[in-house]
Each structure stands twice: as structure tokens, then as C-alpha cells.
Scaffold this active site. Structure first.
Site, PDB file in Angstrom:
ATOM      1  N   GLY A   1       0.777  -1.232   0.000  1.00 41.08           N
ATOM      2  CA  GLY A   1       0.000   0.000   0.000  1.00 41.08           C
ATOM      3  C   GLY A   1       0.809   1.284   0.000  1.00 41.08           C
ATOM      4  O   GLY A   1       0.335   2.314   0.474  1.00 41.08           O
ATOM      5  N   THR A   2       2.021   1.259  -0.584  1.00 41.69           N
ATOM      6  CA  THR A   2       2.775   2.524  -0.635  1.00 41.69           C
ATOM      7  C   THR A   2       2.091   3.521  -1.566  1.00 41.69           C
ATOM      8  O   THR A   2       2.165   4.729  -1.339  1.00 41.69           O
ATOM      9  CB  THR A   2       4.245   2.321  -1.066  1.00 41.69           C
ATOM     10  OG1 THR A   2       4.280   1.751  -2.368  1.00 41.69           O
ATOM     11  CG2 THR A   2       4.977   1.425  -0.084  1.00 41.69           C
ATOM     12  N   ASN A   3       1.439   3.028  -2.599  1.00 40.94           N
ATOM     13  CA  ASN A   3       0.696   3.949  -3.480  1.00 40.94           C
ATOM     14  C   ASN A   3      -0.534   4.502  -2.769  1.00 40.94           C
ATOM     15  O   ASN A   3      -0.878   5.674  -2.944  1.00 40.94           O
ATOM     16  CB  ASN A   3       0.310   3.246  -4.787  1.00 40.94           C
ATOM     17  CG  ASN A   3       1.474   3.218  -5.760  1.00 40.94           C
ATOM     18  OD1 ASN A   3       1.852   4.248  -6.309  1.00 40.94           O
ATOM     19  ND2 ASN A   3       2.072   2.046  -5.930  1.00 40.94           N
TER      20      ASN A   3
ATOM     21  N   ASN B   1      -5.945   2.605 -13.019  1.00 33.54           N
ATOM     22  CA  ASN B   1      -4.989   1.628 -12.503  1.00 33.54           C
ATOM     23  C   ASN B   1      -3.582   2.175 -12.667  1.00 33.54           C
ATOM     24  O   ASN B   1      -3.311   2.949 -13.590  1.00 33.54           O
ATOM     25  CB  ASN B   1      -5.129   0.330 -13.313  1.00 33.54           C
ATOM     26  CG  ASN B   1      -4.173  -0.753 -12.841  1.00 33.54           C
ATOM     27  OD1 ASN B   1      -4.042  -1.022 -11.632  1.00 33.54           O
ATOM     28  ND2 ASN B   1      -3.470  -1.386 -13.776  1.00 33.54           N
TER      29      ASN B   1
ATOM     30  N   HIS C   1       0.327   0.974 -13.336  1.00 35.94           N
ATOM     31  CA  HIS C   1       1.142  -0.167 -13.775  1.00 35.94           C
ATOM     32  C   HIS C   1       2.615   0.269 -13.811  1.00 35.94           C
ATOM     33  O   HIS C   1       2.924   1.332 -14.362  1.00 35.94           O
ATOM     34  CB  HIS C   1       0.688  -0.637 -15.164  1.00 35.94           C
ATOM     35  CG  HIS C   1       1.432  -1.849 -15.606  1.00 35.94           C
ATOM     36  ND1 HIS C   1       1.149  -3.112 -15.111  1.00 35.94           N
ATOM     37  CD2 HIS C   1       2.480  -1.997 -16.444  1.00 35.94           C
ATOM     38  CE1 HIS C   1       1.987  -3.978 -15.645  1.00 35.94           C
ATOM     39  NE2 HIS C   1       2.806  -3.336 -16.461  1.00 35.94           N
TER      40      HIS C   1
END
Ligand code: GRF
Length: 201
Positions: free
Chosen positions: A12-14, A107, A109
Site C-alpha cells: 500500500g505505498t501507493n 490503474n 502499472h
């Protein structure tokens, strides 16, 4: 402000980058819900620390894809979600959800699409493939989600240099730091702003 759900599967760093961007880069949306695909995702702890509603909706709890999709939709609807951000989410998003949120799902990527994307390209595998191919530049891409894996319209991209001594792990970290954590809040704000404008039309 619109309501955003962030779907996660891992560290969950994003998600953290989005949480930290609330009130600065992210002005037109608030993270109203975090949904994890498994109970071990550290991202859940990050949601809890930030006082954000969170839950686990795991494919393995359900008999089939349809039941799973309906459970996800129920959570999204109960929280009045306007926009979905897939931030390292590893489960497949069903057509029913894509149709319920047209141009409202994005999303991230960790490569420059159309390189190193599609089936089987997730996590470290993406960076392994980039190093094995020998490309000198990689990066990250934010795109809309449609029925084709990693195939939706591109929103933002950022290039990251590959260095001679890179391992997949080192490269993954550089791509996150130099591209992902910057791009995701930026793209989320862009789309949130658009959605808010459409809602007030
Ligand atoms: C990121 O590299 C993202 O691009 C990919 O999965 C990873 C998730 O990392 N889709 P985190 O859970 O946000 O730390």
C-alpha cells in the site's frame, strides 16, 4: 469533493501516497473507502492509521465471480463511491463493475505501457522482464480500466532510467519513488476533478 475507493492487495505505498496527497495534490476527492483483496495486506493498517473506512473483500470468501463482484459493488454503493483507484490490486475487476463506473476506474502499472504489461506482468515480474529485455528506460503508467488487462486509455506516464547494477528490487523501488508515488496522486486529482465537474453539470 467526490468519494474515492482505493483497491489494494499489498503493502500500500501507493495508497499512502494518495493519503498524503489529500488536501494538497488531491483537492477534488477524498479517500472514502479502502478495499483489500486479502486480510494480510499492510495497506489495511495504513487505512486504519489514517482513519479511513476499510474492509476485506476476498475472492476466496465467495462461491463464484458473480457473488464476489456483487459484494464489491455493495461496498462501493454503500460508501457512495464515485471513482475507483486500483493501487496494486491483484484481483480481476469484473465487467459489471467496469460498466457501473465508466471512465471512473484507474490503474497504476509499473512500466511504460505497452511494454511489459498484460497477463502475468505484475509486481517484481514487470521489473524482471524489463531487465531481462535490456531496455534502458522504464517507468510507470496510469490508465483507465476497461475489459482488456492494462489496455485502457493512458492518462499519464513517467519514464525512469535503468542503471547498470539494477536488480528487480532496486528498480521497483526507483520506479515507485521517481514515478508511481508522484503520478498516482496527480492522475487521481485530474480524474476526480473531471468527475466532479460532470456531476455538477
Ligand atoms: C506497484 O508497483 C503498482 O504499480 C503495482 O503494484 C505495486 C503495488 O505496490 N500495480 P504498493 O502496494 O502500492 O506498495
Amino acid at each position: 469533493m467526490i468519494n474515492i475507493a482505493v483497491l489494494v492487495s499489498g503493502g500500500g505505498t501507493n495508497l499512502q501516497a494518495l493519503i498524503d496527497a489529500q488536501g494538497t495534490t488531491l483537492q477534488h476527492g477524498r479517500i472514502a473507502l479502502v478495499i483489500a483483496s486479502n486480510e494480510n495486506a499492510y495497506a489495511l493498517q495504513r487505512a486504519q492509521n489514517a482513519n479511513i473506512d476499510h474492509c476485506v473483500v476476498s475472492r476466496k470468501y465467495f462461491q463464484d465471480q458473480e457473488e464476489f463482484t456483487n459484494a464489491l459493488l455493495k461496498q462501493l454503493q454503500e460508501h457512495n463511491i464515485d471513482m475507483i483507484v486500483l493501487a496494486g490490486y491483484l484481483s480481476v475487476i469484473d465487467e459489471k463493475i467496469i460498466h457501473a463506473y465508466p471512465d471512473r476506474i484507474i490503474n497504476i502499472h509499473p512500466s511504460l505501457i505497452p511494454s511489459f504489461c498484460g497477463k502475468g506482468y505484475y509486481g517484481l515480474k514487470v521489473h524482471q522482464a524489463a531487465l531481462a529485455y535490456g531496455v534502458k528506460v522504464t517507468g510507470a503508467t496510469i490508465h483507465y480500466v476497461n475489459e482488456i488487462m492494462d489496455g485502457g486509455k493512458i492518462i499519464l506516464q513517467k519514464a525512469v532510467e535503468i542503471l547498470p547494477d539494477d536488480t528487480p528490487e532496486i528498480l521497483q523501488q526507483r520506479v515507485m519513488k521517481e514515478a508511481e508515488w508522484i503520478l498516482l496522486p496527480k492522475a487521481t486529482e485530474m480524474i476526480a476533478k473531471q468527475i466532479e465537474q460532470e456531476k455538477t453539470k
